[in-house]
Write a protein that holds these residues in place. Structure first.
Motif, PDB file in Angstrom:
ATOM      1  N   PRO A  50       0.842  -1.209   0.000  1.00 47.97           N
ATOM      2  CA  PRO A  50       0.000   0.000   0.000  1.00 47.97           C
ATOM      3  C   PRO A  50       0.868   1.246   0.000  1.00 47.97           C
ATOM      4  N   ILE A  51       0.326   2.342  -0.510  1.00 53.03           N
ATOM      5  CA  ILE A  51       1.055   3.612  -0.485  1.00 53.03           C
ATOM      6  C   ILE A  51       1.339   3.978   0.970  1.00 53.03           C
ATOM      7  N   THR A  52       2.595   4.220   1.272  1.00 52.36           N
ATOM      8  CA  THR A  52       2.998   4.523   2.644  1.00 52.36           C
ATOM      9  C   THR A  52       3.600   5.922   2.685  1.00 52.36           C
ATOM     10  N   TRP A  53       3.161   6.718   3.644  1.00 52.44           N
ATOM     11  CA  TRP A  53       3.549   8.122   3.751  1.00 52.44           C
ATOM     12  C   TRP A  53       4.425   8.323   4.980  1.00 52.44           C
ATOM     13  N   TRP A  54       5.543   9.027   4.789  1.00 53.16           N
ATOM     14  CA  TRP A  54       6.564   9.163   5.820  1.00 53.16           C
ATOM     15  C   TRP A  54       6.788  10.619   6.191  1.00 53.16           C
ATOM     16  N   ALA A  55       7.139  10.836   7.463  1.00 53.02           N
ATOM     17  CA  ALA A  55       7.601  12.143   7.955  1.00 53.02           C
ATOM     18  C   ALA A  55       8.624  11.851   9.053  1.00 53.02           C
ATOM     19  N   PRO A  56       9.812  11.404   8.662  1.00 54.03           N
ATOM     20  CA  PRO A  56      10.783  10.882   9.634  1.00 54.03           C
ATOM     21  C   PRO A  56      11.353  11.952  10.570  1.00 54.03           C
ATOM     22  N   ASP A  57      11.772  11.492  11.713  1.00 60.35           N
ATOM     23  CA  ASP A  57      12.465  12.331  12.686  1.00 60.35           C
ATOM     24  C   ASP A  57      13.614  11.497  13.245  1.00 60.35           C
ATOM     25  N   SER A 194      28.597  12.232   2.948  1.00 60.50           N
ATOM     26  CA  SER A 194      29.940  12.571   2.471  1.00 60.50           C
ATOM     27  C   SER A 194      29.944  13.864   1.666  1.00 60.50           C
ATOM     28  N   LEU A 195      28.776  14.262   1.154  1.00 64.05           N
ATOM     29  CA  LEU A 195      28.656  15.500   0.383  1.00 64.05           C
ATOM     30  C   LEU A 195      28.241  16.689   1.252  1.00 64.05           C
ATOM     31  N   GLY A 196      28.049  16.435   2.540  1.00 61.66           N
ATOM     32  CA  GLY A 196      27.745  17.528   3.453  1.00 61.66           C
ATOM     33  C   GLY A 196      26.375  17.492   4.094  1.00 61.66           C
ATOM     34  N   ALA A 197      25.540  16.541   3.729  1.00 59.94           N
ATOM     35  CA  ALA A 197      24.210  16.454   4.326  1.00 59.94           C
ATOM     36  C   ALA A 197      24.311  15.939   5.762  1.00 59.94           C
ATOM     37  N   PHE A 198      23.337  16.311   6.569  1.00 57.97           N
ATOM     38  CA  PHE A 198      23.327  15.873   7.963  1.00 57.97           C
ATOM     39  C   PHE A 198      21.884  15.808   8.454  1.00 57.97           C
ATOM     40  N   GLU A 199      21.693  15.229   9.624  1.00 51.15           N
ATOM     41  CA  GLU A 199      20.356  15.053  10.175  1.00 51.15           C
ATOM     42  C   GLU A 199      19.995  16.201  11.116  1.00 51.15           C
ATOM     43  N   VAL A 200      18.751  16.657  11.012  1.00 50.55           N
ATOM     44  CA  VAL A 200      18.199  17.634  11.951  1.00 50.55           C
ATOM     45  C   VAL A 200      16.899  17.064  12.501  1.00 50.55           C
ATOM     46  N   ASN A 201      16.456  17.593  13.623  1.00 56.01           N
ATOM     47  CA  ASN A 201      15.175  17.096  14.126  1.00 56.01           C
ATOM     48  C   ASN A 201      14.041  17.597  13.240  1.00 56.01           C
ATOM     49  N   ARG A 202      12.964  16.866  13.243  1.00 56.95           N
ATOM     50  CA  ARG A 202      11.846  17.177  12.346  1.00 56.95           C
ATOM     51  C   ARG A 202      11.273  18.559  12.626  1.00 56.95           C
ATOM     52  N   GLU A 203      11.252  18.977  13.869  1.00 58.20           N
ATOM     53  CA  GLU A 203      10.715  20.284  14.213  1.00 58.20           C
ATOM     54  C   GLU A 203      11.475  21.400  13.519  1.00 58.20           C
ATOM     55  N   SER A 204      12.802  21.284  13.477  1.00 56.54           N
ATOM     56  CA  SER A 204      13.608  22.308  12.793  1.00 56.54           C
ATOM     57  C   SER A 204      13.314  22.320  11.307  1.00 56.54           C
ATOM     58  N   PHE A 205      13.195  21.131  10.711  1.00 54.45           N
ATOM     59  CA  PHE A 205      12.871  21.057   9.286  1.00 54.45           C
ATOM     60  C   PHE A 205      11.516  21.688   9.003  1.00 54.45           C
ATOM     61  N   MET A 206      10.528  21.396   9.842  1.00 59.43           N
ATOM     62  CA  MET A 206       9.181  21.924   9.622  1.00 59.43           C
ATOM     63  C   MET A 206       9.143  23.444   9.764  1.00 59.43           C
ATOM     64  N   LYS A 207       9.972  24.003  10.633  1.00 65.49           N
ATOM     65  CA  LYS A 207      10.020  25.458  10.773  1.00 65.49           C
ATOM     66  C   LYS A 207      10.468  26.114   9.470  1.00 65.49           C
ATOM     67  N   VAL A 208      11.495  25.534   8.843  1.00 61.27           N
ATOM     68  CA  VAL A 208      11.973  26.075   7.559  1.00 61.27           C
ATOM     69  C   VAL A 208      10.897  25.896   6.489  1.00 61.27           C
ATOM     70  N   LEU A 209      10.283  24.731   6.463  1.00 66.53           N
ATOM     71  CA  LEU A 209       9.255  24.426   5.459  1.00 66.53           C
ATOM     72  C   LEU A 209       8.098  25.413   5.554  1.00 66.53           C
ATOM     73  N   LYS A 210       7.644  25.675   6.763  1.00 69.44           N
ATOM     74  CA  LYS A 210       6.448  26.497   6.948  1.00 69.44           C
ATOM     75  C   LYS A 210       6.728  27.997   6.935  1.00 69.44           C
ATOM     76  N   SER A 211       7.870  28.401   7.490  1.00 69.16           N
ATOM     77  CA  SER A 211       8.138  29.835   7.598  1.00 69.16           C
ATOM     78  C   SER A 211       8.828  30.391   6.360  1.00 69.16           C
ATOM     79  N   ARG A 212       9.406  29.467   5.551  1.00 72.51           N
ATOM     80  CA  ARG A 212      10.192  29.853   4.377  1.00 72.51           C
ATOM     81  C   ARG A 212      11.400  30.711   4.778  1.00 72.51           C
ATOM     82  N   LYS A 213      11.892  30.463   5.993  1.00 73.27           N
ATOM     83  CA  LYS A 213      13.080  31.160   6.462  1.00 73.27           C
ATOM     84  C   LYS A 213      14.054  30.142   7.048  1.00 73.27           C
ATOM     85  N   ALA A 214      15.336  30.372   6.823  1.00 71.31           N
ATOM     86  CA  ALA A 214      16.348  29.483   7.389  1.00 71.31           C
ATOM     87  C   ALA A 214      16.385  29.652   8.903  1.00 71.31           C
ATOM     88  N   VAL A 215      16.729  28.546   9.600  1.00 70.22           N
ATOM     89  CA  VAL A 215      16.843  28.647  11.054  1.00 70.22           C
ATOM     90  C   VAL A 215      18.299  28.599  11.453  1.00 70.22           C
TER      91      VAL A 215
END
Length: 215
Positions: A50-57, A194-215
């Motif tokens: 089945p189609i599975t929807w994710w929002a990882p933290d 290895s290219l520079g990506a890293f993990e952040v908590n979901r709350e921080s990601f959602m703030k950028v997504l919703k506010s359209r401003k970097a944190v």
């Protein structure tokens, strides 16, 4: 875990289970996909499931100023071994991402229905591709969903060494030049780290997504 119906709805991302799964069911309509990505949610499942929807933290992201390009990779870029284009053959890129053999994987999560759904997103301007060519042959590339301030990377492929890295680097250069805030890499991946990506908590990601401003 929520079970979706035909109603165009997603529960809050805080309702995910421990693995990051929020809901199952629904469909891959353009409207639902756009609602999902703008809500910090993405589909990820294998054919027959089945189609599975994710929002990882946590969430894997790349801040555009923190792209890590190795000395050897800079040398490859300077030699102009590859030609890079944007949106010249979206369907070929996503089809190659579906069919490419990956170590440790028996199948693919890019189903035929997903190809059609994302090609429609592309036709409407919501999904973009990067193509890498060598001797007029498509040898690498990537695609993702473009939210205007965040680019949600979906998948990449390479038929020759370094072709996907070139696509990734050129994408980041484009995003930075056009004032995007970050590249969403979704879940942890050693190659992207290895290219520079890293993990952040979901709350921080959602703030950028919703506010359209970097944190």
């Amino acid at each position: 875990m929520y079970f979706l119906t035909k109603e165009l709805y997603f529960p809050p991302v805080t309702e995910t289970d421990f693995s990051g799964i929020l809901a199952v069911g629904g469909d891959l309509s353009t409207e639902r996909l756009l609602l999902a990505y703008n809500s910090g949610i993405f589909p990820w499942f294998e054919d027959g499931e089945p189609i599975t929807w994710w929002a990882p933290d946590p969430r894997m992201v790349l801040l555009l100023d923190e792209l890590n390009i190795s000395k050897s990779m800079r040398n490859i870029l300077n030699r102009n071994i590859f030609t890079v284009t944007f949106n010249s053959d979206f369907r070929a890129v996503i089809s190659n991402c579906q069919s490419i053999k990956r170590e440790g994987q028996n199948g693919t999560w890019i189903t035929d229905d997903m190809i059609e759904a994302y090609c429609k997103l592309h036709e409407l301007g919501h999904a973009q591709s990067v193509e890498v060519w060598q001797d007029d042959q498509l040898v690498g590339g990537l695609y993702g969903v473009d939210l205007g301030h965040i680019f949600c990377g979906e998948s990449m492929f390479a038929k020759v060494s370094n072709a996907s890295k070139v696509a990734f680097i050129k994408l980041v250069e484009y995003l930075k030049a056009n004032n995007y805030l970050l590249l969403d890499c979704q879940v942890y991946n050693e190659h992207l780290e290895s290219l520079g990506a890293f993990e952040v908590n979901r709350e921080s990601f959602m703030k950028v997504l919703k506010s359209r401003k970097a944190v």
